[in-house]
Write a protein that holds these residues in place. Structure first.
Motif, mmCIF file in Angstrom:
data_model
loop_
_atom_site.group_PDB
_atom_site.id
_atom_site.type_symbol
_atom_site.label_atom_id
_atom_site.label_comp_id
_atom_site.label_asym_id
_atom_site.label_seq_id
_atom_site.Cartn_x
_atom_site.Cartn_y
_atom_site.Cartn_z
ATOM 1 N N GLN A 62 -13.891 -6.726 4.912
ATOM 2 C CA GLN A 62 -12.956 -6.322 3.880
ATOM 3 C C GLN A 62 -11.529 -6.556 4.370
ATOM 4 O OE1 GLN A 62 -13.852 -2.242 2.931
ATOM 5 N NE2 GLN A 62 -15.749 -2.752 1.844
ATOM 6 N N CYS A 63 -10.758 -7.265 3.562
ATOM 7 C CA CYS A 63 -9.388 -7.614 3.931
ATOM 8 C C CYS A 63 -8.422 -7.071 2.893
ATOM 9 C CB CYS A 63 -9.222 -9.128 4.041
ATOM 10 S SG CYS A 63 -10.226 -9.892 5.329
ATOM 11 N N LYS A 64 -7.231 -6.746 3.348
ATOM 12 C CA LYS A 64 -6.181 -6.242 2.479
ATOM 13 C C LYS A 64 -4.880 -6.963 2.820
ATOM 14 C CE LYS A 64 -3.645 -2.101 1.107
ATOM 15 N NZ LYS A 64 -3.429 -0.647 1.349
ATOM 16 N N ILE A 65 -4.282 -7.580 1.814
ATOM 17 C CA ILE A 65 -3.017 -8.268 2.007
ATOM 18 C C ILE A 65 -1.895 -7.244 2.104
ATOM 19 C CG2 ILE A 65 -1.414 -9.949 1.006
ATOM 20 C CD1 ILE A 65 -3.759 -11.252 -0.377
ATOM 21 N N TYR A 66 -0.949 -7.509 2.981
ATOM 22 C CA TYR A 66 0.183 -6.600 3.134
ATOM 23 C C TYR A 66 0.937 -6.494 1.811
ATOM 24 C CZ TYR A 66 -0.771 -7.290 8.100
ATOM 25 O OH TYR A 66 -1.383 -7.352 9.329
ATOM 26 N N ASP A 67 1.185 -5.259 1.404
ATOM 27 C CA ASP A 67 1.772 -5.024 0.086
ATOM 28 C C ASP A 67 3.240 -5.462 0.020
ATOM 29 O OD1 ASP A 67 -0.622 -3.956 -0.804
ATOM 30 O OD2 ASP A 67 -0.095 -1.934 -0.125
ATOM 31 N N SER A 68 4.029 -5.085 0.987
ATOM 32 C CA SER A 68 5.462 -5.341 0.931
ATOM 33 C C SER A 68 5.935 -5.949 2.245
ATOM 34 C CB SER A 68 6.226 -4.036 0.646
ATOM 35 O OG SER A 68 7.621 -4.263 0.700
ATOM 36 N N ILE A 69 6.801 -6.939 2.133
ATOM 37 C CA ILE A 69 7.366 -7.558 3.332
ATOM 38 C C ILE A 69 8.317 -6.597 4.033
ATOM 39 C CG2 ILE A 69 8.764 -9.485 4.165
ATOM 40 C CD1 ILE A 69 7.742 -11.150 1.893
ATOM 41 N N LEU A 70 9.023 -5.776 3.254
ATOM 42 C CA LEU A 70 10.001 -4.876 3.835
ATOM 43 C C LEU A 70 9.358 -3.773 4.663
ATOM 44 C CD1 LEU A 70 12.414 -4.516 0.764
ATOM 45 C CD2 LEU A 70 12.608 -6.063 2.722
ATOM 46 N N GLN A 71 8.077 -3.494 4.436
ATOM 47 C CA GLN A 71 7.389 -2.465 5.210
ATOM 48 C C GLN A 71 6.888 -2.969 6.549
ATOM 49 O OE1 GLN A 71 4.288 -0.902 2.701
ATOM 50 N NE2 GLN A 71 5.708 0.171 1.327
ATOM 51 N N LEU A 72 6.904 -4.267 6.753
ATOM 52 C CA LEU A 72 6.436 -4.840 8.010
ATOM 53 C C LEU A 72 7.517 -4.697 9.078
ATOM 54 C CD1 LEU A 72 4.824 -8.123 6.629
ATOM 55 C CD2 LEU A 72 3.685 -5.956 7.135
ATOM 56 N N ASP A 73 7.088 -4.674 10.331
ATOM 57 C CA ASP A 73 8.065 -4.592 11.402
ATOM 58 C C ASP A 73 8.764 -5.931 11.592
ATOM 59 O OD1 ASP A 73 6.007 -6.030 12.440
ATOM 60 O OD2 ASP A 73 5.507 -4.643 14.045
ATOM 61 N N SER A 74 9.896 -5.892 12.253
ATOM 62 C CA SER A 74 10.723 -7.095 12.403
ATOM 63 C C SER A 74 10.033 -8.168 13.230
ATOM 64 C CB SER A 74 12.063 -6.726 13.034
ATOM 65 O OG SER A 74 11.872 -6.110 14.298
ATOM 66 N N ASP A 75 9.203 -7.784 14.205
ATOM 67 C CA ASP A 75 8.517 -8.763 15.045
ATOM 68 C C ASP A 75 7.547 -9.613 14.227
ATOM 69 O OD1 ASP A 75 9.873 -7.834 17.245
ATOM 70 O OD2 ASP A 75 8.305 -6.382 17.778
ATOM 71 N N LEU A 76 6.803 -8.950 13.342
ATOM 72 C CA LEU A 76 5.854 -9.681 12.511
ATOM 73 C C LEU A 76 6.580 -10.587 11.519
ATOM 74 C CD1 LEU A 76 2.917 -10.172 11.802
ATOM 75 C CD2 LEU A 76 3.002 -8.218 10.244
ATOM 76 N N GLN A 77 7.678 -10.131 10.972
ATOM 77 C CA GLN A 77 8.444 -10.963 10.059
ATOM 78 C C GLN A 77 9.025 -12.184 10.779
ATOM 79 O OE1 GLN A 77 11.376 -8.769 7.829
ATOM 80 N NE2 GLN A 77 9.987 -7.094 7.357
ATOM 81 N N ALA A 78 9.512 -11.981 12.001
ATOM 82 C CA ALA A 78 10.049 -13.108 12.764
ATOM 83 C C ALA A 78 8.952 -14.112 13.120
ATOM 84 C CB ALA A 78 10.729 -12.598 14.032
ATOM 85 N N THR A 79 7.761 -13.619 13.455
ATOM 86 C CA THR A 79 6.646 -14.520 13.764
ATOM 87 C C THR A 79 6.252 -15.331 12.542
ATOM 88 O OG1 THR A 79 5.841 -12.917 15.390
ATOM 89 C CG2 THR A 79 4.315 -14.642 14.702
ATOM 90 N N ARG A 80 6.203 -14.677 11.402
ATOM 91 C CA ARG A 80 5.924 -15.381 10.142
ATOM 92 C C ARG A 80 6.932 -16.503 9.911
ATOM 93 N NH1 ARG A 80 4.953 -11.523 4.934
ATOM 94 N NH2 ARG A 80 2.774 -10.974 5.223
ATOM 95 N N ALA A 81 8.212 -16.154 10.021
ATOM 96 C CA ALA A 81 9.265 -17.136 9.737
ATOM 97 C C ALA A 81 9.201 -18.311 10.694
ATOM 98 C CB ALA A 81 10.634 -16.454 9.814
#
Length: 211
Positions: A62-81
């Motif tokens: 069972q998988c769940k997509i992250y609901d909001s980008i703003l709720q993610l930590d900065s490290d994960l957002q930087a890795t995504r980018a």
């Protein structure tokens, strides 16, 4: 000029590396935890760049997509980018290098320009691969730091998943392919260090017209 076989090998490695980057970015197994806590239903949990998954004892995932980008930590957002930038730049570099390869007919009249185009594409590929390497290494550093942090609860510690190794492998293949394509740098024309022979000089003097 670089050998066309080296260019084809570099193109193939770069293409394989880009596929690895895309697959690694999509997969949710960037970090995994096999800790069995209070619940005996969940066997393992996975977290990726886009979703988190839980593997049940019944064999269901069972998988769940992250609901909001703003709720993610900065490290994960930087890795995504960084991963997205690395993929886009690598694809652009592969397209530029394809136009400069010897086996293509685009601009075949000017061999020096084709070699410079292939070299430029290889450099762009190296930049894209560097972005992916930095993203994977940064994510791995955060996982290791959280794992050895004594204040991190045992049931929230994670280890490396398969996706980060796929992304690492793709980025290193991208580096190798880009380096091979960047080796297409054209050589400057060599100027002869020897003076003209006496026979050539006499022939040129005989051809002069005297008034």
């Amino acid at each position: 000029m670089a050998n066309s076989g080296v260019q084809l090998l570099g193109f193939g490695l770069s293409l394989t590396g880009i596929v690895g980057l895309i697959v690694g970015t999509i997969l949710p197994q960037w970090k995994m935890s096999a800790y069995v806590g209070d619940s005996i239903i969940t066997l393992a949990t996975y977290q990726g760049l886009w979703m988190s998954c839980a593997f049940q004892s019944t064999g269901q995932l069972q998988c769940k997509i992250y609901d909001s980008i703003l709720q993610l930590d900065s490290d994960l957002q930087a890795t995504r980018a960084l991963m997205i930038v690395g993929i886009i730049v690598s694809i652009a570099g592969l397209g530029v290098a394809c136009m400069g390869m010897k086996c293509t007919t685009c601009g075949a009249d000017d061999k020096v320009r084709k070699a410079r185009t292939a070299m430029t594409g290889g450099i762009i590929l190296l930049v894209g691969a560097l972005c992916a390497v930095v993203a994977c290494s940064w994510f791995a550093h955060n996982v290791i730091r959280a794992f050895y942090n004594p204040f991190t609860p045992v049931n929230t510690k994670f280890e490396f998943g398969a996706a980060i190794f796929i992304a690492w492998g793709g980025s290193f293949l991208d580096v190798l392919g880009g380096a091979m394509l960047a080796a297409s740098c054209p050589r400057s024309k060599q100027v002869s260090k020897y003076p003209k022979s006496n026979s050539a000089r006499s022939a040129s003097s005989n051809n002069k017209e005297y008034v």
